[in-house]
Write a protein that holds these residues in place. Structure first.
Motif, PDB file in Angstrom:
ATOM      1  N   LYS A 126       0.713  -1.207   0.071  1.00 55.03           N
ATOM      2  CA  LYS A 126      -0.136   0.039  -0.244  1.00 55.03           C
ATOM      3  C   LYS A 126       0.891   1.146  -0.083  1.00 55.03           C
ATOM      4  O   LYS A 126       2.120   1.068   0.383  1.00 55.03           O
ATOM      5  N   VAL A 127       0.300   2.362  -0.142  1.00 51.27           N
ATOM      6  CA  VAL A 127       0.931   3.454  -0.238  1.00 51.27           C
ATOM      7  C   VAL A 127       0.635   4.452   1.024  1.00 51.27           C
ATOM      8  O   VAL A 127      -0.377   4.451   1.165  1.00 51.27           O
ATOM      9  N   ALA A 128       1.592   4.863   1.483  1.00 49.77           N
ATOM     10  CA  ALA A 128       1.405   5.748   2.827  1.00 49.77           C
ATOM     11  C   ALA A 128       2.037   6.976   2.545  1.00 49.77           C
ATOM     12  O   ALA A 128       3.335   7.117   2.339  1.00 49.77           O
ATOM     13  N   ILE A 129       1.236   8.104   2.816  1.00 54.06           N
ATOM     14  CA  ILE A 129       1.571   9.447   2.631  1.00 54.06           C
ATOM     15  C   ILE A 129       1.470   9.850   3.903  1.00 54.06           C
ATOM     16  O   ILE A 129       0.503  10.067   4.588  1.00 54.06           O
ATOM     17  N   LEU A 130       2.500  10.582   4.275  1.00 58.67           N
ATOM     18  CA  LEU A 130       2.802  11.395   5.605  1.00 58.67           C
ATOM     19  C   LEU A 130       3.097  12.959   5.412  1.00 58.67           C
ATOM     20  O   LEU A 130       4.071  13.185   4.714  1.00 58.67           O
ATOM     21  N   VAL A 131       2.335  13.850   5.992  1.00 57.48           N
ATOM     22  CA  VAL A 131       2.509  15.150   5.953  1.00 57.48           C
ATOM     23  C   VAL A 131       2.535  15.763   7.195  1.00 57.48           C
ATOM     24  O   VAL A 131       1.882  15.218   8.211  1.00 57.48           O
ATOM     25  N   THR A 153       0.570  16.062  -0.648  1.00 58.35           N
ATOM     26  CA  THR A 153       0.029  14.875  -1.021  1.00 58.35           C
ATOM     27  C   THR A 153       0.128  14.496  -2.672  1.00 58.35           C
ATOM     28  O   THR A 153       0.346  13.528  -2.701  1.00 58.35           O
ATOM     29  N   ALA A 154      -0.266  15.372  -3.361  1.00 56.92           N
ATOM     30  CA  ALA A 154      -0.288  15.253  -4.646  1.00 56.92           C
ATOM     31  C   ALA A 154       1.149  15.019  -5.340  1.00 56.92           C
ATOM     32  O   ALA A 154       1.349  13.935  -6.150  1.00 56.92           O
ATOM     33  N   PHE A 155       2.278  15.637  -4.651  1.00 61.97           N
ATOM     34  CA  PHE A 155       3.659  15.530  -5.187  1.00 61.97           C
ATOM     35  C   PHE A 155       4.057  14.314  -4.794  1.00 61.97           C
ATOM     36  O   PHE A 155       4.575  13.538  -5.640  1.00 61.97           O
ATOM     37  N   LEU A 156       3.826  13.857  -3.494  1.00 61.44           N
ATOM     38  CA  LEU A 156       4.272  12.745  -3.121  1.00 61.44           C
ATOM     39  C   LEU A 156       3.608  11.539  -3.718  1.00 61.44           C
ATOM     40  O   LEU A 156       4.432  10.383  -4.081  1.00 61.44           O
ATOM     41  N   ALA A 157       2.303  11.416  -4.170  1.00 65.12           N
ATOM     42  CA  ALA A 157       1.828  10.443  -4.888  1.00 65.12           C
ATOM     43  C   ALA A 157       2.094  10.285  -6.251  1.00 65.12           C
ATOM     44  O   ALA A 157       2.422   9.158  -6.917  1.00 65.12           O
ATOM     45  N   THR A 158       2.580  11.583  -6.865  1.00 72.76           N
ATOM     46  CA  THR A 158       3.151  11.501  -8.381  1.00 72.76           C
ATOM     47  C   THR A 158       4.448  10.711  -8.339  1.00 72.76           C
ATOM     48  O   THR A 158       4.945  10.006  -9.101  1.00 72.76           O
ATOM     49  N   GLY A 159       5.254  10.969  -7.065  1.00 70.05           N
ATOM     50  CA  GLY A 159       6.698  10.531  -6.997  1.00 70.05           C
ATOM     51  C   GLY A 159       6.431   8.904  -6.861  1.00 70.05           C
ATOM     52  O   GLY A 159       7.529   8.372  -7.434  1.00 70.05           O
ATOM     53  N   ILE A 160       5.615   8.415  -6.083  1.00 65.71           N
ATOM     54  CA  ILE A 160       5.411   6.780  -6.021  1.00 65.71           C
ATOM     55  C   ILE A 160       5.062   6.460  -7.433  1.00 65.71           C
ATOM     56  O   ILE A 160       5.525   5.494  -7.777  1.00 65.71           O
ATOM     57  N   ALA A 161       4.096   7.151  -8.097  1.00 67.81           N
ATOM     58  CA  ALA A 161       3.695   6.635  -9.474  1.00 67.81           C
ATOM     59  C   ALA A 161       4.802   6.532 -10.310  1.00 67.81           C
ATOM     60  O   ALA A 161       4.820   5.629 -11.040  1.00 67.81           O
ATOM     61  N   GLY A 162       5.656   7.592 -10.177  1.00 72.35           N
ATOM     62  CA  GLY A 162       6.768   7.552 -11.362  1.00 72.35           C
ATOM     63  C   GLY A 162       7.859   6.498 -10.773  1.00 72.35           C
ATOM     64  O   GLY A 162       8.625   5.855 -11.629  1.00 72.35           O
ATOM     65  N   VAL A 170       7.214   3.717  -9.034  1.00 73.35           N
ATOM     66  CA  VAL A 170       6.891   2.423  -9.390  1.00 73.35           C
ATOM     67  C   VAL A 170       5.517   2.098 -10.276  1.00 73.35           C
ATOM     68  O   VAL A 170       4.516   2.198  -9.737  1.00 73.35           O
ATOM     69  N   PRO A 171       5.996   2.250 -11.467  1.00 80.76           N
ATOM     70  CA  PRO A 171       4.954   2.289 -12.482  1.00 80.76           C
ATOM     71  C   PRO A 171       3.916   1.053 -12.506  1.00 80.76           C
ATOM     72  O   PRO A 171       3.083   1.108 -13.071  1.00 80.76           O
ATOM     73  N   GLU A 172       4.461  -0.358 -12.111  1.00 76.19           N
ATOM     74  CA  GLU A 172       3.613  -1.306 -11.857  1.00 76.19           C
ATOM     75  C   GLU A 172       2.582  -1.215 -10.893  1.00 76.19           C
ATOM     76  O   GLU A 172       1.766  -2.073 -10.809  1.00 76.19           O
ATOM     77  N   ALA A 173       2.621  -0.241  -9.947  1.00 77.57           N
ATOM     78  CA  ALA A 173       1.694   0.171  -8.976  1.00 77.57           C
ATOM     79  C   ALA A 173       0.474   0.844  -9.622  1.00 77.57           C
ATOM     80  O   ALA A 173      -0.648   0.666  -8.857  1.00 77.57           O
ATOM     81  N   MET A 174       0.568   1.313 -10.925  1.00 79.99           N
ATOM     82  CA  MET A 174      -0.747   1.914 -11.482  1.00 79.99           C
ATOM     83  C   MET A 174      -1.731   0.804 -11.890  1.00 79.99           C
ATOM     84  O   MET A 174      -1.357  -0.325 -12.590  1.00 79.99           O
ATOM     85  N   GLY A 175      -3.048   1.023 -11.886  1.00 80.48           N
ATOM     86  CA  GLY A 175      -4.216   0.412 -12.390  1.00 80.48           C
ATOM     87  C   GLY A 175      -4.169   0.550 -13.882  1.00 80.48           C
ATOM     88  O   GLY A 175      -3.582   1.438 -14.561  1.00 80.48           O
ATOM     89  N   GLU A 176      -5.250   0.054 -14.292  1.00 79.71           N
ATOM     90  CA  GLU A 176      -5.583   0.291 -15.971  1.00 79.71           C
ATOM     91  C   GLU A 176      -6.362   1.620 -15.929  1.00 79.71           C
ATOM     92  O   GLU A 176      -6.896   2.044 -14.970  1.00 79.71           O
ATOM     93  N   LEU A 186      -4.933   5.276 -12.361  1.00 79.61           N
ATOM     94  CA  LEU A 186      -4.576   5.497 -10.733  1.00 79.61           C
ATOM     95  C   LEU A 186      -3.914   4.438 -10.214  1.00 79.61           C
ATOM     96  O   LEU A 186      -3.873   3.463 -10.800  1.00 79.61           O
ATOM     97  N   LEU A 187      -3.243   4.918  -9.391  1.00 81.06           N
ATOM     98  CA  LEU A 187      -2.579   4.163  -8.256  1.00 81.06           C
ATOM     99  C   LEU A 187      -3.504   2.839  -8.030  1.00 81.06           C
ATOM    100  O   LEU A 187      -4.712   3.145  -7.551  1.00 81.06           O
ATOM    101  N   GLY A 188      -3.227   1.623  -8.176  1.00 79.28           N
ATOM    102  CA  GLY A 188      -4.335   0.521  -8.026  1.00 79.28           C
ATOM    103  C   GLY A 188      -4.022  -0.263  -6.918  1.00 79.28           C
ATOM    104  O   GLY A 188      -4.341  -1.285  -6.611  1.00 79.28           O
TER     105      GLY A 188
END
Length: 109
Positions: free
Chosen positions: A5-10, A23-32, A34-40, A53-55
C-alpha cells in the motif's frame, strides 16, 4: 487482497492547501518510481478513456515532525520506495528549483 500500500505522511502544522499540495506531489513520486503500482485506465459510460490511478490503497496521515522523522528513518532502513518534499519547495516555481532546494536540506531532516 493487497501485498503493498502507499502511505503518505505530511506535517500536521501545514495549511490545508499545503497538505493537499504535498500529498499530490508525493503520490506522483510513487507513481513515477513504481509504475507497476498503477491500475488500468478508466473508461466512462460513454467509452471515453481516463488516466490510470494507483491501483492499491493509499493511506494519508498528518503527523508531527518527530513522527515524520521516525517514519523516514524506518523507510530508509527498510529500503522502501520513498518520495519526499521539504518546506523550501513551497517557495520555488519549477521542478529544477525543487530539486535544488531539496538537495540543500540536511539528509536526515
Amino acid at each position: 487482497m493487497f501485498d503493498t500500500k502507499v502511505a503518505i505522511l505530511v506535517r500536521e502544522d501545514l495549511a490545508v492547501w499545503q497538505k493537499l499540495n504535498v500529498t499530490a506531489f508525493l503520490a506522483t513520486g510513487i507513481a513515477g518510481a513504481v509504475p507497476e503500482a498503477m491500475g488500468e485506465p478508466y473508461l466512462d459510460a460513454a467509452g471515453r478513456r481516463h488516466a490510470r490511478l494507483l491501483g492499491q490503497p493509499m493511506l494519508i496521515f498528518a503527523a508531527s515532525t518527530e513522527v515524520l522523522q521516525r517514519a523516514w528513518q524506518q523507510a530508509i532502513q527498510r529500503d522502501l520506495t520513498r518520495s519526499a518534499y521539504v518546506r523550501a519547495m513551497f517557495e520555488t516555481g519549477h521542478d529544477a528549483a525543487n530539486r535544488e532546494v531539496f538537495r540543500a536540506e540536511p539528509a536526515d531532516a
